[in-house]
Design a protein around this motif. Structure first.
Motif, PDB file in Angstrom:
ATOM      1  N   VAL A   1       0.838  -1.207   0.000  1.00  0.00           N
ATOM      2  CA  VAL A   1       0.000   0.000   0.000  1.00  0.00           C
ATOM      3  C   VAL A   1       0.863   1.243   0.000  1.00  0.00           C
ATOM      4  CG1 VAL A   1      -1.671   1.323   1.324  1.00  0.00           C
ATOM      5  CG2 VAL A   1      -1.914  -1.165   1.142  1.00  0.00           C
ATOM      6  N   ASN A   2       1.929   1.257   0.836  1.00  0.00           N
ATOM      7  CA  ASN A   2       2.820   2.431   0.888  1.00  0.00           C
ATOM      8  C   ASN A   2       3.494   2.676  -0.441  1.00  0.00           C
ATOM      9  OD1 ASN A   2       2.248   2.942   3.540  1.00  0.00           O
ATOM     10  ND2 ASN A   2       3.980   1.765   4.341  1.00  0.00           N
ATOM     11  N   MET A   3       3.931   1.610  -1.100  1.00  0.00           N
ATOM     12  CA  MET A   3       4.617   1.781  -2.387  1.00  0.00           C
ATOM     13  C   MET A   3       3.657   2.305  -3.438  1.00  0.00           C
ATOM     14  SD  MET A   3       7.067  -1.587  -2.416  1.00  0.00           S
ATOM     15  CE  MET A   3       7.923  -1.081  -3.894  1.00  0.00           C
ATOM     16  N   VAL A   4       2.393   1.825  -3.401  1.00  0.00           N
ATOM     17  CA  VAL A   4       1.393   2.345  -4.347  1.00  0.00           C
ATOM     18  C   VAL A   4       1.140   3.821  -4.105  1.00  0.00           C
ATOM     19  CG1 VAL A   4      -1.028   2.228  -5.024  1.00  0.00           C
ATOM     20  CG2 VAL A   4       0.290   0.117  -4.744  1.00  0.00           C
ATOM     21  N   CYS A   5       1.074   4.209  -2.821  1.00  0.00           N
ATOM     22  CA  CYS A   5       0.852   5.625  -2.477  1.00  0.00           C
ATOM     23  C   CYS A   5       1.997   6.494  -2.967  1.00  0.00           C
ATOM     24  CB  CYS A   5       0.693   5.774  -0.960  1.00  0.00           C
ATOM     25  SG  CYS A   5      -0.846   5.075  -0.314  1.00  0.00           S
ATOM     26  N   ILE A   6       3.225   6.009  -2.758  1.00  0.00           N
ATOM     27  CA  ILE A   6       4.389   6.778  -3.218  1.00  0.00           C
ATOM     28  C   ILE A   6       4.345   6.933  -4.722  1.00  0.00           C
ATOM     29  CG2 ILE A   6       6.903   6.738  -3.438  1.00  0.00           C
ATOM     30  CD1 ILE A   6       6.993   5.317  -0.746  1.00  0.00           C
ATOM     31  N   THR A   7       4.039   5.800  -5.422  1.00  0.00           N
ATOM     32  CA  THR A   7       3.986   5.851  -6.882  1.00  0.00           C
ATOM     33  C   THR A   7       2.904   6.812  -7.360  1.00  0.00           C
ATOM     34  OG1 THR A   7       4.719   3.558  -6.965  1.00  0.00           O
ATOM     35  CG2 THR A   7       3.717   4.451  -8.957  1.00  0.00           C
ATOM     36  N   GLY A   8       1.713   6.743  -6.701  1.00  0.00           N
ATOM     37  CA  GLY A   8       0.638   7.644  -7.077  1.00  0.00           C
ATOM     38  C   GLY A   8       1.013   9.096  -6.870  1.00  0.00           C
ATOM     39  N   GLN A  48      12.112   2.825 -10.195  1.00  0.00           N
ATOM     40  CA  GLN A  48      12.063   3.218 -11.600  1.00  0.00           C
ATOM     41  C   GLN A  48      11.168   4.445 -11.789  1.00  0.00           C
ATOM     42  OE1 GLN A  48      13.781   2.285 -14.215  1.00  0.00           O
ATOM     43  NE2 GLN A  48      12.654   3.624 -15.622  1.00  0.00           N
ATOM     44  N   THR A  49      10.056   4.495 -11.085  1.00  0.00           N
ATOM     45  CA  THR A  49       9.168   5.653 -11.167  1.00  0.00           C
ATOM     46  C   THR A  49       9.873   6.910 -10.670  1.00  0.00           C
ATOM     47  OG1 THR A  49       7.198   4.282 -10.875  1.00  0.00           O
ATOM     48  CG2 THR A  49       6.963   6.626 -10.399  1.00  0.00           C
ATOM     49  N   MET A  50      10.648   6.770  -9.626  1.00  0.00           N
ATOM     50  CA  MET A  50      11.392   7.909  -9.091  1.00  0.00           C
ATOM     51  C   MET A  50      12.444   8.403 -10.083  1.00  0.00           C
ATOM     52  SD  MET A  50      11.776   6.526  -5.195  1.00  0.00           S
ATOM     53  CE  MET A  50      12.685   7.939  -4.596  1.00  0.00           C
ATOM     54  N   ILE A  51      13.111   7.460 -10.757  1.00  0.00           N
ATOM     55  CA  ILE A  51      14.089   7.833 -11.782  1.00  0.00           C
ATOM     56  C   ILE A  51      13.393   8.597 -12.913  1.00  0.00           C
ATOM     57  CG2 ILE A  51      15.619   6.920 -13.580  1.00  0.00           C
ATOM     58  CD1 ILE A  51      16.826   6.734 -10.809  1.00  0.00           C
ATOM     59  N   GLU A  52      12.235   8.129 -13.311  1.00  0.00           N
ATOM     60  CA  GLU A  52      11.498   8.798 -14.394  1.00  0.00           C
ATOM     61  C   GLU A  52      11.052  10.199 -13.979  1.00  0.00           C
ATOM     62  OE1 GLU A  52       8.446   6.047 -15.519  1.00  0.00           O
ATOM     63  OE2 GLU A  52       9.900   4.570 -16.282  1.00  0.00           O
ATOM     64  N   TYR A  53      10.679  10.354 -12.720  1.00  0.00           N
ATOM     65  CA  TYR A  53      10.316  11.684 -12.238  1.00  0.00           C
ATOM     66  C   TYR A  53      11.544  12.598 -12.201  1.00  0.00           C
ATOM     67  CZ  TYR A  53       9.078  15.430  -9.048  1.00  0.00           C
ATOM     68  OH  TYR A  53       8.908  16.668  -8.482  1.00  0.00           O
ATOM     69  N   GLU A  54      12.668  12.070 -11.724  1.00  0.00           N
ATOM     70  CA  GLU A  54      13.907  12.847 -11.706  1.00  0.00           C
ATOM     71  C   GLU A  54      14.276  13.299 -13.116  1.00  0.00           C
ATOM     72  OE1 GLU A  54      18.602  12.452 -10.240  1.00  0.00           O
ATOM     73  OE2 GLU A  54      17.332  10.675 -10.413  1.00  0.00           O
ATOM     74  N   SER A  55      14.116  12.406 -14.073  1.00  0.00           N
ATOM     75  CA  SER A  55      14.396  12.749 -15.469  1.00  0.00           C
ATOM     76  C   SER A  55      13.458  13.835 -15.963  1.00  0.00           C
ATOM     77  CB  SER A  55      14.257  11.503 -16.345  1.00  0.00           C
ATOM     78  OG  SER A  55      14.383  11.821 -17.712  1.00  0.00           O
ATOM     79  N   LEU A  56      12.198  13.753 -15.574  1.00  0.00           N
ATOM     80  CA  LEU A  56      11.218  14.753 -15.979  1.00  0.00           C
ATOM     81  C   LEU A  56      11.573  16.126 -15.426  1.00  0.00           C
ATOM     82  CD1 LEU A  56       8.427  15.098 -17.427  1.00  0.00           C
ATOM     83  CD2 LEU A  56       7.371  14.750 -15.191  1.00  0.00           C
TER      84      LEU A  56
END
Length: 334
Positions: A4-11, A132-140
């Motif tokens: 649940v925490n990981m989904v929240c972070i991703t969201g 991976q989502t965090m890397i994509e956000y950093e790239s953005l």
């Protein structure tokens, strides 16, 4: 509960992506958000860390990246200005968010005007979808990351290096010279621009901590950090070509596409420093390994002492740091 925490972070991260157009959010807040999420996520993803100790997952005779596209490709890094003095390609690990943050402060400074510096951070893949989502956000946010289709492990650094050669060949022909560094390296650009002017006009030049041919022993012990199987470089005790310590290397721009083409005919060898700066140059006629050994530090304490005492007047062009030590970090990167 962990899921649940990981989904929240991703969201939360995806929401931040969708609101990127909001210019009222400052760069500092974005960085702090990313760093906070990093600490939480890395602590909760211990199970994924085995990926970083595994050997090459995809067996191949040649570097994987020669025939693969990019997972993330910020094509515009070098297109924003007509000429770039130095493009810095950084070998960095996936979870080193703060190291990249500190390096950006150095590279994007207008302090070096009229010289212009740009940076590209080179990464592989992770099995951790949240990371991976965090890397994509950093790239953005920063638009300075290039990610390839290979697992980001120590034994895949050759793939990372060849990807950098490929990317600069395709997307950064307007640079005057190239620097390749690891993400724990301090670069003294005041001294670099002062002492390495010649590299802009030189051809087929590698400027680095030079390692002469037949002087660097090949490590055959199974527990050695740079273990090489007995079937590779058979019956040799020393590496047969002149090469460089790869933590900080300066490369004339004309040599980049030549090194990339050499990779097309050079079977994969996992020790990246020797592959990139020994094997590949050996296939190109007339390459010069110009040694600046006395102006590069392989000891983080020597780097720290020099920068602390003399600042940018320190005679070092580059040096290993201790980037996770707060005292060192403040004095060098602050």
């Amino acid at each position: 509960m962990l899921g649940v925490n990981m989904v929240c972070i991703t969201g939360f991260l995806l929401t931040l992506m969708n609101t990127q157009a909001n210019q009222g959010c400052s760069e500092t807040i974005k960085d702090r958000t990313l760093l906070t999420l990093t600490k939480r996520t890395i602590n909760k993803s211990k199970a994924t860390q085995t990926a970083y100790t595994r050997k090459i997952l995809i067996k191949t005779s040649y570097p994987i990246v020669l025939s693969q596209p990019y997972k993330i490709n910020n094509e515009g890094i070098c297109r924003r200005v007509p000429k770039i003095t130095c493009i810095v390609m950084v070998h960095t690990s996936l979870n080193h968010f703060e190291r990249r943050r500190n390096l950006r402060k150095t590279f994007n400074s207008t302090y070096y005007s009229p010289n212009i510096i740009r940076v590209v951070f080179l990464l592989g893949l992770t099995h951790n979808s949240t990371l991976q989502t965090m890397i994509e956000y950093e790239s953005l946010v920063h638009q300075d990351i290039v990610q390839g289709y290979f697992i980001d492990t120590y034994h895949n650094l050759t793939n990372k290096g060849v990807m950098g050669l490929k990317w600069i060949t395709e997307h950064c022909k307007n640079a005057e010279f190239v620097a390749k560094i690891d993400d724990d390296v301090f670069m003294n650009f005041n001294k670099i621009f002062e002492n390495l002017k010649f590299i802009k006009e030189s051809r087929k030049y590698l400027v680095c901590n030079r390692i002469n041919a037949n002087s660097n022993p090949i490590q055959r012990g199974i527990n050695d950090k740079w273990y090489v199987h007995r079937d590779e470089f058979k019956r040799l005790k020393f590496y047969p070509y002149t090469s460089c310590s790869g933590f900080a290397v300066f490369i004339s721009i004309d040599l980049i596409p030549l090194l990339y083409k050499a990779a097309l005919i050079s079977p994969f060898f996992w020790v990246d420093d020797f592959y990139l700066f020994g094997i590949l140059p050996a296939k190109i006629h007339g390459v010069v390994h110009y040694g600046i050994n006395t102006h590069i530090s392989l000891n983080h304490q020597i780097t720290f002492n020099c920068v602390s005492k003399y600042g940018h007047k320190c005679d070092l062009l580059a040096g290993i740091t201790d980037p996770d030590n707060n005292r060192t970090k403040i004095r060098i990167w602050g």
